[in-house]
Write an enzyme that holds these catalytic residues in place. Structure first.
Site, PDB file in Angstrom:
ATOM      1  N   LYS A   1      56.124  63.332  12.896  1.00 32.00           N
ATOM      2  CA  LYS A   1      55.652  61.926  12.500  1.00 32.00           C
ATOM      3  C   LYS A   1      55.083  62.074  10.531  1.00 32.00           C
ATOM      4  O   LYS A   1      55.901  61.442   9.765  1.00 32.00           O
ATOM      5  CB  LYS A   1      54.057  61.217  12.542  1.00 32.00           C
ATOM      6  CG  LYS A   1      53.426  60.587  12.418  1.00 32.00           C
ATOM      7  CD  LYS A   1      51.722  60.797  12.454  1.00 32.00           C
ATOM      8  CE  LYS A   1      51.132  59.473  12.195  1.00 32.00           C
ATOM      9  NZ  LYS A   1      49.312  59.863  12.589  1.00 32.00           N
TER      10      LYS A   1
ATOM     11  N   GLU B   1      57.715  74.133  12.021  1.00 31.78           N
ATOM     12  CA  GLU B   1      58.796  73.813  13.538  1.00 31.78           C
ATOM     13  C   GLU B   1      60.101  73.736  13.813  1.00 31.78           C
ATOM     14  O   GLU B   1      61.066  73.860  14.110  1.00 31.78           O
ATOM     15  CB  GLU B   1      57.678  74.114  14.504  1.00 31.78           C
ATOM     16  CG  GLU B   1      57.080  75.584  14.597  1.00 31.78           C
ATOM     17  CD  GLU B   1      55.176  74.481  13.961  1.00 31.78           C
ATOM     18  OE1 GLU B   1      55.003  74.167  13.438  1.00 31.78           O
ATOM     19  OE2 GLU B   1      54.523  75.566  14.450  1.00 31.78           O
TER      20      GLU B   1
ATOM     21  N   GLY C   1      49.222  61.220  15.811  1.00 28.32           N
ATOM     22  CA  GLY C   1      50.461  62.571  16.808  1.00 28.32           C
ATOM     23  C   GLY C   1      50.071  62.672  18.676  1.00 28.32           C
ATOM     24  O   GLY C   1      50.779  62.594  19.562  1.00 28.32           O
ATOM     25  N   ARG C   2      48.843  63.178  18.342  1.00 28.37           N
ATOM     26  CA  ARG C   2      48.653  63.523  20.473  1.00 28.37           C
ATOM     27  C   ARG C   2      48.803  61.717  21.417  1.00 28.37           C
ATOM     28  O   ARG C   2      48.294  61.575  22.384  1.00 28.37           O
ATOM     29  CB  ARG C   2      47.632  64.198  20.238  1.00 28.37           C
ATOM     30  CG  ARG C   2      46.375  63.924  19.791  1.00 28.37           C
ATOM     31  CD  ARG C   2      45.140  65.387  19.747  1.00 28.37           C
ATOM     32  NE  ARG C   2      43.964  64.474  19.173  1.00 28.37           N
ATOM     33  CZ  ARG C   2      43.406  65.096  17.554  1.00 28.37           C
ATOM     34  NH1 ARG C   2      44.982  65.362  17.050  1.00 28.37           N
ATOM     35  NH2 ARG C   2      42.867  64.469  17.199  1.00 28.37           N
TER      36      ARG C   2
ATOM     37  N   GLU D   1      42.452  68.885  21.342  1.00 29.72           N
ATOM     38  CA  GLU D   1      42.261  68.996  19.703  1.00 29.72           C
ATOM     39  C   GLU D   1      41.848  67.855  19.207  1.00 29.72           C
ATOM     40  O   GLU D   1      41.316  67.675  17.517  1.00 29.72           O
ATOM     41  CB  GLU D   1      44.110  68.599  19.031  1.00 29.72           C
ATOM     42  CG  GLU D   1      44.325  68.414  17.368  1.00 29.72           C
ATOM     43  CD  GLU D   1      46.054  68.527  17.926  1.00 29.72           C
ATOM     44  OE1 GLU D   1      46.974  69.357  17.616  1.00 29.72           O
ATOM     45  OE2 GLU D   1      46.418  67.212  17.444  1.00 29.72           O
TER      46      GLU D   1
ATOM     47  N   HIS E   1      46.565  79.171  45.661  1.00 31.25           N
ATOM     48  CA  HIS E   1      47.090  80.930  45.897  1.00 31.25           C
ATOM     49  C   HIS E   1      47.070  81.562  44.527  1.00 31.25           C
ATOM     50  O   HIS E   1      47.170  82.350  44.167  1.00 31.25           O
ATOM     51  CB  HIS E   1      48.453  80.978  46.460  1.00 31.25           C
ATOM     52  CG  HIS E   1      48.488  79.630  47.495  1.00 31.25           C
ATOM     53  ND1 HIS E   1      48.025  80.632  48.862  1.00 31.25           N
ATOM     54  CD2 HIS E   1      48.898  78.325  47.381  1.00 31.25           C
ATOM     55  CE1 HIS E   1      48.287  80.157  49.639  1.00 31.25           C
ATOM     56  NE2 HIS E   1      48.949  78.123  49.424  1.00 31.25           N
TER      57      HIS E   1
ATOM     58  N   LYS F   1      48.358  76.821   9.683  1.00 33.93           N
ATOM     59  CA  LYS F   1      49.790  76.354   9.416  1.00 33.93           C
ATOM     60  C   LYS F   1      49.971  76.906   7.912  1.00 33.93           C
ATOM     61  O   LYS F   1      50.537  77.226   6.848  1.00 33.93           O
ATOM     62  CB  LYS F   1      50.136  74.491   8.352  1.00 33.93           C
ATOM     63  CG  LYS F   1      49.898  74.078  10.351  1.00 33.93           C
ATOM     64  CD  LYS F   1      50.112  72.982  10.026  1.00 33.93           C
ATOM     65  CE  LYS F   1      50.300  71.799  11.223  1.00 33.93           C
ATOM     66  NZ  LYS F   1      50.258  70.519  11.422  1.00 33.93           N
TER      67      LYS F   1
HETATM   68  O1  F6P Z   1      49.669  71.473  15.056  1.00 37.98           O
HETATM   69  C1  F6P Z   1      49.503  69.363  14.473  1.00 37.98           C
HETATM   70  C2  F6P Z   1      50.261  68.260  14.266  1.00 37.98           C
HETATM   71  O2  F6P Z   1      49.614  67.394  13.297  1.00 37.98           O
HETATM   72  C3  F6P Z   1      49.259  67.496  16.215  1.00 37.98           C
HETATM   73  O3  F6P Z   1      48.690  66.617  15.537  1.00 37.98           O
HETATM   74  C4  F6P Z   1      50.534  66.988  15.813  1.00 37.98           C
HETATM   75  O4  F6P Z   1      51.092  66.321  17.371  1.00 37.98           O
HETATM   76  C5  F6P Z   1      52.338  68.109  16.094  1.00 37.98           C
HETATM   77  O5  F6P Z   1      51.046  68.997  14.569  1.00 37.98           O
HETATM   78  C6  F6P Z   1      53.142  67.531  14.706  1.00 37.98           C
HETATM   79  O6  F6P Z   1      53.476  66.808  14.011  1.00 37.98           O
HETATM   80  P1  F6P Z   1      54.311  65.829  13.834  1.00 37.98           P
HETATM   81  O7  F6P Z   1      54.872  64.733  14.458  1.00 37.98           O
HETATM   82  O8  F6P Z   1      53.859  65.661  11.852  1.00 37.98           O
HETATM   83  O9  F6P Z   1      56.074  66.792  12.893  1.00 37.98           O
END
Ligand code: F6P
Length: 529
Positions: A200, A206, A260-261, A346, A377, A489
């Site tokens: 987003k 990452e 995002g979620r 979250e 199990h 972060k």
């Molecule tokens: O770790 C938090 C977060 O902001 C989430 O809410 C989101 O889904 C994820 O990082 C990834 O963010 P982006 O889509 O901006 O890479």
């Protein structure tokens, strides 16, 4: 109209619930069933392909009416209307929360319609092999590069809809651990792989690191001009995507009013769309929309997400249960729990209320679990005989997708037997020793869904989205921000700076970046001339 911000503990219902709790907490569910032979059918909600049995909970009619009173006193109805009408209820980020608009085909914003069309056209080309890679071969593998909401949703849905999948292999790279990306690349051929970078913000460390590593790997054999056949992106940050070298026509937009979620319904679902085809993706959206209508329009006493939320609040705030287990009896739903962990924890892992004051009561529940029968199990011993109260959601599908009747009957029998055992327990019949004693009275919901179709999967996910929203409204927290992950972060960036004294590792323009910018500019200029 301002969004309700009522401290739940100041309501009349809360005080009455507290009194009711101290009077009824010792009552056993076994006795409640014995007193009312119709309890199972009375404490249930039947809706479309869903049947929710919530009778195996430590609740009576009085508990329900007090919880419903609580929902009125915290102005839940108004909060739901404000969310659906697009008010900026995510006040700490000054944003509307409109993931529901992504699946409402009757009143869909123009830009959403256009994006869906773009997804349909693009995924069709990939599936029917008319989209060719740089050496003229069709695409065989798709890699979704993203993390959090840009990974968990599409990964979970692709897995859950495996039955509906086509010939494409879909992979997900999320962890910044280089082993994740390298293990994935081992299986791939540059000429036949499409990379979807999903972010987003397009600034997530990452994702950008993984995407750059993959782009470098790609450029070991291909040229910069080949990038446009193999890299597309989903983002709100068009400028950064273009800087990365991705052609404008290969960008699928998203909007700041989609968290995002909650974004799998947007172009974040592009990998799903490729894996199962656009029509199945649309069915997923339509199913979710049906649940939206149910949630928005049904009176609370017949409303599945509202009920699940109220029962959860009852255990969390009165019984002081710390966690809830979710156990889907479907191997297809292996990734449901990690997905829900982000969505729920979250959203509601907050300690400051909507008035800016620290809360004086428990908020977000810890959610965990995994698929049955395997979980039986593994951790079920603790559910049955441990010292903690852990309400369980059992999820099962009445009809199997593969006609494997023997397996299906065993699967369902196991699911029902577990909730039965949690409820009734059993005494050691031969009275040998206490170790065999199951005291029962352990709560669960059972959600029986007709079959695992894209529509029903959409409705199931939407159900949990609405459940967490209701909980957030009651707990008076802002469910749609996530400031709690920002500090980590920032610190990771600082630590990296400390480790990387020469400053070569961080979001700096590499020679490849500069070359890409130059090449694309030359290409643009030659097109214009
Ligand atoms: O770790 C938090 C977060 O902001 C989430 O809410 C989101 O889904 C994820 O990082 C990834 O963010 P982006 O889509 O901006 O890479």
């Amino acid at each position: 109209m301002s969004f309700p911000s009522i401290n739940p503990t100041t309501t009349k219902a809360w005080a009455r619930l507290q009194k009711h709790f101290s009077e009824s907490k010792e009552r056993k569910m076994q006795d409640l069933f014995a007193e009312d032979s119709l309890r199972a059918s009375k404490f249930s909600i039947d809706w479309e392909d869903f049947y929710l049995d919530y009778s195996k909970n430590r609740i009576t009619q009085e508990t329900i009416s007090l919880l419903l009173q609580l929902s009125e006193e915290v102005q839940l109805k108004q909060a739901i209307e404000q969310q659906f009408s697009g008010e900026k209820i995510n006040q700490t980020e000054n944003r509307a929360v409109l993931h529901t608009a992504l699946r409402n085909f009757d009143a869909m914003p123009k830009e959403v319609k256009q994006t869906l069309k773009k997804m349909r056209v693009f995924s069709k080309k990939i599936i029917d092999k008319s989209w060719k890679g740089y050496t003229g071969k069709p695409i065989t593998d798709i890699v979704n590069i993203g993390i959090g909401g840009s990974d968990l949703g599409p990964d979970m849905i692709t897995e859950a809809l495996s039955f509906y999948k086509n010939h494409l292999n879909v992979h997900f790279v999320s962890n910044v651990d280089g082993d994740h990306v390298q293990e994935t690349l081992k299986k791939l051929h540059r000429e036949t792989t499409l990379f979807i970078i999903v972010s987003k913000t397009f600034t997530t460390q990452e994702t950008i690191t993984n995407a750059s590593t993959i782009r470098n790997w790609f450029l070991q054999k291909a040229t910069i001009l080949d990038i446009e056949r193999h890299f597309v992106a989903v983002s709100t940050n068009i400028k950064e995507v273009e800087n990365f070298g991705i052609a404008k026509e290969n960008i699928f937009p998203m909007w700041d009013w989609v968290g995002g979620r909650f974004s799998l319904w947007s172009a974040v679902g592009l990998s799903v769309c490729c894996a199962v085809g656009y029509s199945n993706f649309e069915k997923l959206l339509r199913g979710a929309h049906q649940m939206d209508l149910h949630f928005k329009n049904k009176p609370f006493k017949e409303n599945i997400p509202v009920f699940l939320a109220l029962i959860s609040v009852w255990y969390n705030n009165f019984y002081k249960a710390e966690s809830e287990a979710i156990v889907p009896y479907s191997q297809y739903l292996t990734k449901l729990v990690p997905y829900l962990q982000q969505a729920i924890m979250e959203s509601n892992g907050k300690q400051i209320d909507r008035n800016g004051k620290p809360v004086t009561y428990q908020t977000g529940t810890i959610v965990w679990g995994s698929t049955g029968t395997n979980a039986q199990h593994a951790f079920f011993q603790l559910l049955h005989q441990g010292t903690k109260l852990i309400p369980v959601d059992f999820i099962a599908f009445a009809k199997a997708l593969h006609k494997q009747d023997v397996h299906q009957q065993m699967l369902l029998a196991n699911c029902f037997a577990q909730s039965e055992a949690l409820l009734n327990g059993t005494l050691d019949e031969k009275n040998e020793h206490h170790y065999k004693l199951f005291d029962g009275n352990r709560p669960s919901n059972t959600l029986l869904i007709k079959q695992l179709t894209p529509e029903n999967l959409g409705a199931l996910i939407a159900m949990y989205e609405h459940k967490l929203f209701v909980q957030g409204v009651i707990w008076n927290v802002f469910s749609y921000d996530q400031w709690g992950v920002e500090l980590g972060k920032k610190l990771a960036k600082n630590t990296l700076s400390a480790l990387d004294e020469k400053n070569t590792l961080q979001n700096k323009k590499t020679p490849t970046d500069l070359l890409i910018t130059k090449t694309l500019e030359t290409k643009k200029n030659s097109k214009n001339n």
